[in-house]
Design a protein around this motif. Sequence first.
Motif, mmCIF file in Angstrom:
data_model
loop_
_atom_site.group_PDB
_atom_site.id
_atom_site.type_symbol
_atom_site.label_atom_id
_atom_site.label_comp_id
_atom_site.label_asym_id
_atom_site.label_seq_id
_atom_site.Cartn_x
_atom_site.Cartn_y
_atom_site.Cartn_z
ATOM 1 N N GLU A 21 0.829 -1.207 0.000
ATOM 2 C CA GLU A 21 0.000 0.000 0.000
ATOM 3 C C GLU A 21 0.858 1.250 0.000
ATOM 4 O OE1 GLU A 21 -3.249 0.439 2.796
ATOM 5 O OE2 GLU A 21 -3.167 -1.727 3.096
ATOM 6 N N CYS A 22 1.837 1.257 0.862
ATOM 7 C CA CYS A 22 2.674 2.438 0.985
ATOM 8 C C CYS A 22 3.557 2.626 -0.227
ATOM 9 C CB CYS A 22 3.520 2.345 2.243
ATOM 10 S SG CYS A 22 2.517 2.253 3.738
ATOM 11 N N MET A 23 4.014 1.531 -0.775
ATOM 12 C CA MET A 23 4.832 1.644 -1.981
ATOM 13 C C MET A 23 4.001 2.220 -3.114
ATOM 14 S SD MET A 23 7.951 0.833 -1.638
ATOM 15 C CE MET A 23 8.341 0.710 -3.405
ATOM 16 N N VAL A 25 2.283 4.649 -3.130
ATOM 17 C CA VAL A 25 2.390 6.109 -3.142
ATOM 18 C C VAL A 25 3.400 6.551 -4.188
ATOM 19 C CG1 VAL A 25 3.085 8.126 -1.829
ATOM 20 C CG2 VAL A 25 1.741 6.332 -0.740
ATOM 21 N N ILE A 26 4.445 5.781 -4.318
ATOM 22 C CA ILE A 26 5.453 6.158 -5.306
ATOM 23 C C ILE A 26 5.441 5.203 -6.484
ATOM 24 C CG2 ILE A 26 6.950 7.320 -3.663
ATOM 25 C CD1 ILE A 26 8.621 4.797 -3.582
ATOM 26 N N GLU A 68 -1.475 14.312 -6.157
ATOM 27 C CA GLU A 68 -2.246 15.360 -5.509
ATOM 28 C C GLU A 68 -3.346 14.728 -4.659
ATOM 29 O OE1 GLU A 68 -4.489 17.830 -8.097
ATOM 30 O OE2 GLU A 68 -4.892 19.341 -6.561
ATOM 31 N N ALA A 69 -4.017 13.741 -5.236
ATOM 32 C CA ALA A 69 -5.084 13.062 -4.501
ATOM 33 C C ALA A 69 -4.543 12.373 -3.260
ATOM 34 C CB ALA A 69 -5.766 12.043 -5.418
ATOM 35 N N LYS A 70 -3.311 11.937 -3.333
ATOM 36 C CA LYS A 70 -2.714 11.237 -2.194
ATOM 37 C C LYS A 70 -2.158 12.200 -1.163
ATOM 38 C CE LYS A 70 -1.645 7.069 -4.773
ATOM 39 N NZ LYS A 70 -0.726 6.500 -5.766
ATOM 40 N N GLY A 71 -2.152 13.463 -1.498
ATOM 41 C CA GLY A 71 -1.674 14.450 -0.531
ATOM 42 C C GLY A 71 -0.180 14.630 -0.535
ATOM 43 N N VAL A 72 0.455 14.158 -1.579
ATOM 44 C CA VAL A 72 1.906 14.275 -1.659
ATOM 45 C C VAL A 72 2.301 15.663 -2.165
ATOM 46 C CG1 VAL A 72 3.973 13.381 -2.800
ATOM 47 C CG2 VAL A 72 2.209 11.814 -1.991
ATOM 48 N N LEU A 92 4.220 16.605 4.009
ATOM 49 C CA LEU A 92 4.217 15.148 4.067
ATOM 50 C C LEU A 92 4.916 14.552 2.847
ATOM 51 C CD1 LEU A 92 3.152 13.998 6.528
ATOM 52 C CD2 LEU A 92 0.933 13.649 5.478
ATOM 53 N N GLY A 93 4.646 15.148 1.722
ATOM 54 C CA GLY A 93 5.292 14.673 0.508
ATOM 55 C C GLY A 93 6.801 14.826 0.598
ATOM 56 N N LEU A 96 9.028 12.135 1.893
ATOM 57 C CA LEU A 96 9.417 11.003 1.056
ATOM 58 C C LEU A 96 10.834 11.167 0.531
ATOM 59 C CD1 LEU A 96 6.132 10.476 -0.987
ATOM 60 C CD2 LEU A 96 7.202 8.807 0.519
ATOM 61 N N ILE B 103 9.499 4.793 3.681
ATOM 62 C CA ILE B 103 8.356 4.945 2.781
ATOM 63 C C ILE B 103 7.074 4.512 3.479
ATOM 64 C CG2 ILE B 103 7.308 4.073 0.673
ATOM 65 C CD1 ILE B 103 10.175 3.912 -0.473
ATOM 66 N N VAL B 106 5.869 7.238 5.888
ATOM 67 C CA VAL B 106 5.193 8.348 5.214
ATOM 68 C C VAL B 106 3.842 7.894 4.675
ATOM 69 C CG1 VAL B 106 5.335 10.021 3.357
ATOM 70 C CG2 VAL B 106 7.376 9.421 4.635
ATOM 71 N N GLY B 107 3.819 6.694 4.146
ATOM 72 C CA GLY B 107 2.566 6.160 3.638
ATOM 73 C C GLY B 107 1.499 6.159 4.718
ATOM 74 N N LEU B 110 0.298 9.678 5.396
ATOM 75 C CA LEU B 110 -0.560 10.160 4.320
ATOM 76 C C LEU B 110 -1.964 9.595 4.481
ATOM 77 C CD1 LEU B 110 1.845 9.911 1.256
ATOM 78 C CD2 LEU B 110 0.890 11.980 2.266
ATOM 79 N N ARG B 113 -3.634 11.375 7.369
ATOM 80 C CA ARG B 113 -3.983 12.738 6.996
ATOM 81 C C ARG B 113 -5.270 12.767 6.172
ATOM 82 N NH1 ARG B 113 -3.680 16.920 2.927
ATOM 83 N NH2 ARG B 113 -4.366 15.154 1.693
ATOM 84 N N LYS B 114 -5.378 11.839 5.271
ATOM 85 C CA LYS B 114 -6.567 11.818 4.431
ATOM 86 C C LYS B 114 -7.812 11.520 5.256
ATOM 87 C CE LYS B 114 -6.666 10.405 0.343
ATOM 88 N NZ LYS B 114 -6.638 9.623 -0.910
ATOM 89 N N GLN B 121 -10.327 14.131 -0.402
ATOM 90 C CA GLN B 121 -10.607 13.919 -1.811
ATOM 91 C C GLN B 121 -10.997 12.472 -2.052
ATOM 92 O OE1 GLN B 121 -7.807 14.424 -0.421
ATOM 93 N NE2 GLN B 121 -6.705 16.201 -1.214
#
Lengths: 124, 124
Positions: A21-23, A25-26, A68-72, A92-93, A96, B103, B106-107, B110, B113-114, B121
């Motif tokens: 899940e966290c991966m 993000v990137i 953007e949707a992820k808040g990064v 938060l972004g 990373l 990672i 941070v994940g 994030l 935060r959401k 969003q």
Amino acid sequence: MVLKLRKNRGPEPPQPCMLTECMAVISGAWAPNVIWSLRAGPRRFNELRTDIPPISAKVLSARLSELEAKGVLVRHVRRTSPPSTEYELTPLGAELLPALDAIVQVGHRLKERKLNSPEKQVAE
Amino acid sequence: MVLKLRKNRGPEPPQPCMLTECMAVISGAWAPNVIWSLRAGPRRFNELRTDIPPISAKVLSARLSELEAKGVLVRHVRRTSPPSTEYELTPLGAELLPALDAIVQVGHRLKERKLNSPEKQVAE
DNA sequence: CGGTATCCTGTGGGATACTG
DNA sequence: CAGTATCCCACAGGATACCG
């Protein structure tokens, strides 16, 4: 969840699902590059396009939307005569960045190691 | 993932390319999971298969080969009566763990935060 | 300039079957 | 148990064209 076949070989490993899940993000081939390009400050769409190798507008747009949707990152639109948009990492972004940097460091060492050790290096 | 520089479209910044290369070390959907699963010590093929969500044998095999070629892990084969193979992180491979951990941290934030932010969003 | 829509391709990955 | 081989599909991503 899944039953583990462990016998006597070490402590309980953490849930890989969480990592995935966290991966995510990137995820996407260019997401890390986008984040990286924004490390020095806000940048505009076409600046990012030229910063990053040959990323297509479609994909850059898609990555930016996701991030953007992820808040990064956040998007600042300026309705000026020539329209301009700036993208900027959120705090938060920005967190990373150290992680990406860490990966880069290890990547470097792995490359050096392969160059120095004449041992079996199986190419794909 | 393959990075094709198909056309020469302008200056290629050094940083993002390097990042991409290094990110490639943990590319492939399951590579991070494999590394993560090995963080507590050596594990066998089928242990990894059950550790990691539903990864197919083919893909696990492919990732293991790649990671071995990259020097992230080593393979120990034991020709016992029931054949067994153990995979273990190299010291260099183990250095990826902090990066992955970062990672994940941070994940997590994030995601929190959401959940907390009122301007939440819609995710994809 | 800053995107979106459409089309198309390559490849990562799943399922299944088979081998050592 | 520890893989490899084959087939197949979904989808990320490139190219191009077009819109606000």
